[in-house]
Design a protein around this motif. Structure first.
Motif, PDB file in Angstrom:
ATOM      1  N   LYS A 116      -2.152 -19.353  13.467  1.00 12.49           N
ATOM      2  CA  LYS A 116      -2.223 -18.702  12.171  1.00 12.49           C
ATOM      3  C   LYS A 116      -2.345 -17.187  12.363  1.00 12.49           C
ATOM      4  O   LYS A 116      -3.147 -16.723  13.151  1.00 12.49           O
ATOM      5  N   ARG A 117      -1.493 -16.454  11.633  1.00 22.79           N
ATOM      6  CA  ARG A 117      -1.498 -14.998  11.740  1.00 22.79           C
ATOM      7  C   ARG A 117      -2.243 -14.393  10.575  1.00 22.79           C
ATOM      8  O   ARG A 117      -2.224 -14.911   9.468  1.00 22.79           O
ATOM      9  N   LEU A 118      -2.866 -13.270  10.833  1.00 25.02           N
ATOM     10  CA  LEU A 118      -3.530 -12.521   9.772  1.00 25.02           C
ATOM     11  C   LEU A 118      -2.474 -11.897   8.864  1.00 25.02           C
ATOM     12  O   LEU A 118      -1.364 -11.585   9.317  1.00 25.02           O
ATOM     13  N   PRO A 119      -2.784 -11.704   7.592  1.00 29.29           N
ATOM     14  CA  PRO A 119      -1.827 -11.038   6.701  1.00 29.29           C
ATOM     15  C   PRO A 119      -1.489  -9.633   7.215  1.00 29.29           C
ATOM     16  O   PRO A 119      -2.354  -8.927   7.717  1.00 29.29           O
ATOM     17  N   GLY A 120      -0.226  -9.273   7.105  1.00 26.18           N
ATOM     18  CA  GLY A 120       0.208  -7.950   7.532  1.00 26.18           C
ATOM     19  C   GLY A 120       0.556  -7.859   9.007  1.00 26.18           C
ATOM     20  O   GLY A 120       0.678  -6.779   9.548  1.00 26.18           O
ATOM     21  N   THR A 121       0.751  -9.013   9.662  1.00 25.94           N
ATOM     22  CA  THR A 121       1.050  -9.020  11.089  1.00 25.94           C
ATOM     23  C   THR A 121       2.310  -9.824  11.374  1.00 25.94           C
ATOM     24  O   THR A 121       2.465 -10.916  10.863  1.00 25.94           O
ATOM     25  N   CYS A 122       3.186  -9.261  12.191  1.00 26.96           N
ATOM     26  CA  CYS A 122       4.361 -10.007  12.663  1.00 26.96           C
ATOM     27  C   CYS A 122       4.060 -10.628  14.020  1.00 26.96           C
ATOM     28  O   CYS A 122       4.249 -11.823  14.224  1.00 26.96           O
ATOM     29  N   PHE A 123       3.636  -9.795  14.965  1.00 23.22           N
ATOM     30  CA  PHE A 123       3.300 -10.233  16.315  1.00 23.22           C
ATOM     31  C   PHE A 123       1.871  -9.780  16.626  1.00 23.22           C
ATOM     32  O   PHE A 123       1.653  -8.608  16.931  1.00 23.22           O
ATOM     33  N   PRO A 124       0.897 -10.673  16.549  1.00 25.50           N
ATOM     34  CA  PRO A 124      -0.495 -10.282  16.783  1.00 25.50           C
ATOM     35  C   PRO A 124      -0.695  -9.703  18.181  1.00 25.50           C
ATOM     36  O   PRO A 124      -0.025 -10.083  19.142  1.00 25.50           O
ATOM     37  N   ILE A 157       2.070  -0.045  14.301  1.00 31.57           N
ATOM     38  CA  ILE A 157       3.527  -0.210  14.302  1.00 31.57           C
ATOM     39  C   ILE A 157       3.910  -1.595  13.788  1.00 31.57           C
ATOM     40  O   ILE A 157       4.864  -1.752  13.028  1.00 31.57           O
ATOM     41  N   ASP A 158       3.163  -2.603  14.176  1.00 30.11           N
ATOM     42  CA  ASP A 158       3.422  -3.964  13.717  1.00 30.11           C
ATOM     43  C   ASP A 158       3.252  -4.064  12.198  1.00 30.11           C
ATOM     44  O   ASP A 158       4.045  -4.720  11.521  1.00 30.11           O
ATOM     45  N   ALA A 159       2.249  -3.415  11.652  1.00 34.17           N
ATOM     46  CA  ALA A 159       2.031  -3.422  10.205  1.00 34.17           C
ATOM     47  C   ALA A 159       3.182  -2.728   9.476  1.00 34.17           C
ATOM     48  O   ALA A 159       3.592  -3.167   8.391  1.00 34.17           O
TER      49      ALA A 159
END
Length: 50
Positions: free
Chosen positions: A2-10, A35-37
């Protein structure tokens, strides 16, 4: 995973693919997350525009 909101690649996943960090690891993590955000926001803007 599960990824946190606002993340593509944790960061926790990405750091596994990187060689050992010689300098300030916290700086590298912060820049990666910023950069990910931006990538996440870009994807959402494209989806909402069309």
């Amino acid at each position: 995973m599960k990824r946190l909101p606002g993340t593509c690649f944790p960061w926790e996943e990405k750091v596994k693919d990187l060689p050992s960090i010689q300098g300030d690891a916290e700086l590298v993590r912060r820049v990666w997350q910023d950069i990910d955000a931006l990538g996440y926001m870009y994807i959402w803007q494209i989806l909402l525009s069309f």
